[in-house]
Enzyme design. Structure first.
Site, PDB file in Angstrom:
ATOM      1  N   ASP A  98     -12.267   1.377  16.574  1.00 37.84           N
ATOM      2  CA  ASP A  98     -11.038   0.756  17.053  1.00 37.84           C
ATOM      3  C   ASP A  98     -11.041  -0.743  16.733  1.00 37.84           C
ATOM      4  O   ASP A  98     -12.068  -1.417  16.816  1.00 37.84           O
ATOM      5  CB  ASP A  98     -10.939   0.973  18.566  1.00 37.84           C
ATOM      6  CG  ASP A  98      -9.621   0.513  19.141  1.00 37.84           C
ATOM      7  OD1 ASP A  98      -8.588   1.083  18.773  1.00 37.84           O
ATOM      8  OD2 ASP A  98      -9.631  -0.423  19.967  1.00 37.84           O
ATOM      9  N   GLU A 125     -10.180   1.000  12.002  1.00 35.44           N
ATOM     10  CA  GLU A 125      -8.747   0.764  12.174  1.00 35.44           C
ATOM     11  C   GLU A 125      -8.438  -0.668  11.757  1.00 35.44           C
ATOM     12  O   GLU A 125      -8.939  -1.620  12.355  1.00 35.44           O
ATOM     13  CB  GLU A 125      -8.338   0.966  13.627  1.00 35.44           C
ATOM     14  CG  GLU A 125      -6.861   0.692  13.849  1.00 35.44           C
ATOM     15  CD  GLU A 125      -6.522   0.359  15.297  1.00 35.44           C
ATOM     16  OE1 GLU A 125      -5.341   0.516  15.659  1.00 35.44           O
ATOM     17  OE2 GLU A 125      -7.412  -0.066  16.057  1.00 35.44           O
TER      18      GLU A 125
END
Length: 532
Positions: A222, A246
């Site tokens: 993330d 990400e």
């Protein structure tokens, strides 16, 4: 005692599970799950799950384990589950409860809301028993607080010296993006100082232990771009598995900078996502040149396009059906994500036509769909079967796509022996709209449209024209070598393509009819002709 050959074969298989590489992951297709929203355990009381309330709905790791058939039957070979680590524990925040798993408290502990360590191990074991891979989401950049002066004793790093001082992020400044706090003043996300040597060392030990303890095959990371890039190589080495980051950015160059030996194995393909929206969404600009621009830029810029994470939805963007009302737009864009370069990633509920807007409305409970065998689910199954068949019988996974033709209404491209012809015209009939291209096959070659299980023979000069006078379904052609694929598994007009169990001509015809009939109740057929 096992014979030595069998023993070493089992040992090799066992080792692969614990250290799945980019080369192995490029052959996979991934189904993404928010644990709280995928499934309830058998016999559980089905309470109303009001997504606007941003609270717990009851999903857990055991429920995922007991619902893996739904994923595997669609041909997916890996699952990605939301973060497994302990989240914020306390009074309800201004934005609800941490049902999604991204509000990290003590990352060294598991999230008891989703089960025990034994439950997570059981899920991992069952995933591997089925020959699938397990990807786990991890949050390294930050923890969660409800105050700008958090109690650091609640986190794994228990002193303020391990965090950057508070500042609001300036998204036009890289240093600010990497050192200031995400979130806002109601729910701030204290930024871990990943430049600190103690932090680096402890994170490396933690991820190594997590991966080994739960037999994790890959990580989705993330907010990867909010950590300095030079942090990631050592972290990934300690993890010892495939790492997909990400990088929430539509610009190819900005995202590509985070892939490679000085960063991560892979990134989620946000530039492709934006290009597919521009090209296929209805209503939308129907800008096919945006996809062509992406293709050209990606060839020059990404280190390895074959391991990028291709998606149409995730937990941070609006559902495709919220942005595009025509089902054909989904079918064509979806086909691109499966049959071009990259690893297809399907966010749970895409196959059920969920239509929520951005967070929290794109986090619906899947059990409300009754796990229906929809047209989209059937198309995913077909695309997964084809992709797996080509990977298992050829070097398809590493072959580069080649655009054969494009215009404002569509694109024809080849990857290996697969030619995909996609259009953005949608369901209604379109007079005189076509895509013409010279096929890669010599005259007389027998090809199969895998979507409809129809046979076509390449005519003089190899030119193929796909006409859309009756609507815009995707067309996927390969030479008639389907033996063993589970596709079109019966005799069609004198052509026998295999007797293995799987999709029959009748099933494929039903799929094609459903694709072109819903919701306009039109009988839309694609006709193929040749120009010479």
């Amino acid at each position: 005692m096992l014979p030595s050959l069998v023993f070493f074969s089992l040992l090799a298989s066992f080792s692969a599970v614990f250290a799945a590489t980019a080369e192995q992951w490029r052959t996979r297709s991934i189904y993404q799950i928010i644990t709280d929203r995928y499934a309830l355990e058998p016999g559980a009381v089905v309470n109303e799950c009001v997504i606007s309330q941003q609270t717990w709905c009851g999903g857990n790791w055991n429920a995922i384990r007991k619902r893996l058939d739904y994923i595997q039957d669609a041909g997916f070979t890996a699952i990605w589950i939301s973060p497994v680590n302990q989240n914020y524990q306390g009074p309800r925040s201004a934005y609800g409860d941490p049902y999604h798993g991204y509000w990290i408290a003590d990352i060294s502990q598991l999230n008891e809301k989703f089960g025990t360590a034994e439950d997570l191990k059981a899920l991992s074991d069952e995933v591997h028993r089925r020959g699938m891979y397990l990807m786990v989401d991890v949050v390294i950049n930050n923890v969660m607080s409800t105050s700008l002066t958090p109690d650091y004793s609640k986190y794994m790093f228990k002193d303020a010296k391990y965090y950057h001082p508070y500042c609001a992020v300036d998204f036009s400044n890289t240093t600010s993006e990497q050192q200031c706090w995400l979130g806002d003043k109601q729910v701030p996300l204290p930024d871990v100082n990943t430049e600190n040597s103690e932090v680096k060392s402890k994170y490396s030990d933690w991820i190594s232990d997590l991966v080994k303890t739960y037999s994790i095959d890959g990580l989705r990371i993330d907010a990867a771009k909010h950590v300095r890039k030079d942090f990631w190589p050592a972290f990934a080495k300690s993890a010892g598995v495939f790492c997909m980051g990400e990088v929430f950015d539509p610009v190819v160059a900005n995202v590509a900078d985070w892939q490679g030996p000085d960063a991560l194995d892979s990134v989620l393909n946000y530039p492709l996502y934006n290009a597919l929206l521009a090209a296929f969404a209805l209503p939308g600009p129907q800008n096919m040149s945006a996809l062509m621009d992406y293709i050209e830029q990606s060839k020059k810029t990404f280190k390895d396009t074959t391991v990028l994470g291709n998606f149409l939805e995730n937990q941070d963007v609006a559902r495709w059906h919220n942005l595009s009302v025509d089902p054909q737009s989904l079918y064509n864009a979806m086909t691109y994500t499966f049959l071009s370069d990259g690893v297809p990633v399907v966010y749970y509920g895409l196959e059920q036509g969920f239509s929520g807007n951005a967070d929290p409305y794109n986090r619906e409970p899947l059990w409300s769909s009754n796990y229906t065998n929809t047209t989209s689910y059937q198309l995913m199954t077909t695309l997964n079967k084809l992709r797996t068949f080509m990977i298992n019988t050829t070097d398809w996974a590493t072959q580069k796509p080649n655009v054969l033709a494009s215009n404002k209404n569509g694109i024809a491209f080849q990857k290996g022996e697969v030619v995909s012809i996609l259009t953005n015209i949608g369901s209604p009939a379109q007079n005189l709209t076509n895509i013409a291209f010279q096929s890669p096959w010599p005259q007389g070659t027998v090809t199969i449209d895998v979507i409809g299980c129809r046979q076509f023979v390449v005519a003089s000069a190899g030119y193929v024209e796909v006409e859309y006078t009756k609507g815009g379904v995707p067309v996927v052609l390969i030479p008639s070598t389907l033996q063993g694929s589970g596709l079109c598994g019966t005799t069609m007009e004198g052509l026998h393509t295999g007797t293995v169990p799987g999709q029959t001509v009748a099933q494929s015809s039903a799929l094609l009819s459903a694709m072109v009939a819903w919701p306009l109740s039109l009988l839309l057929m694609v006709s193929l002709g040749w120009r010479w």
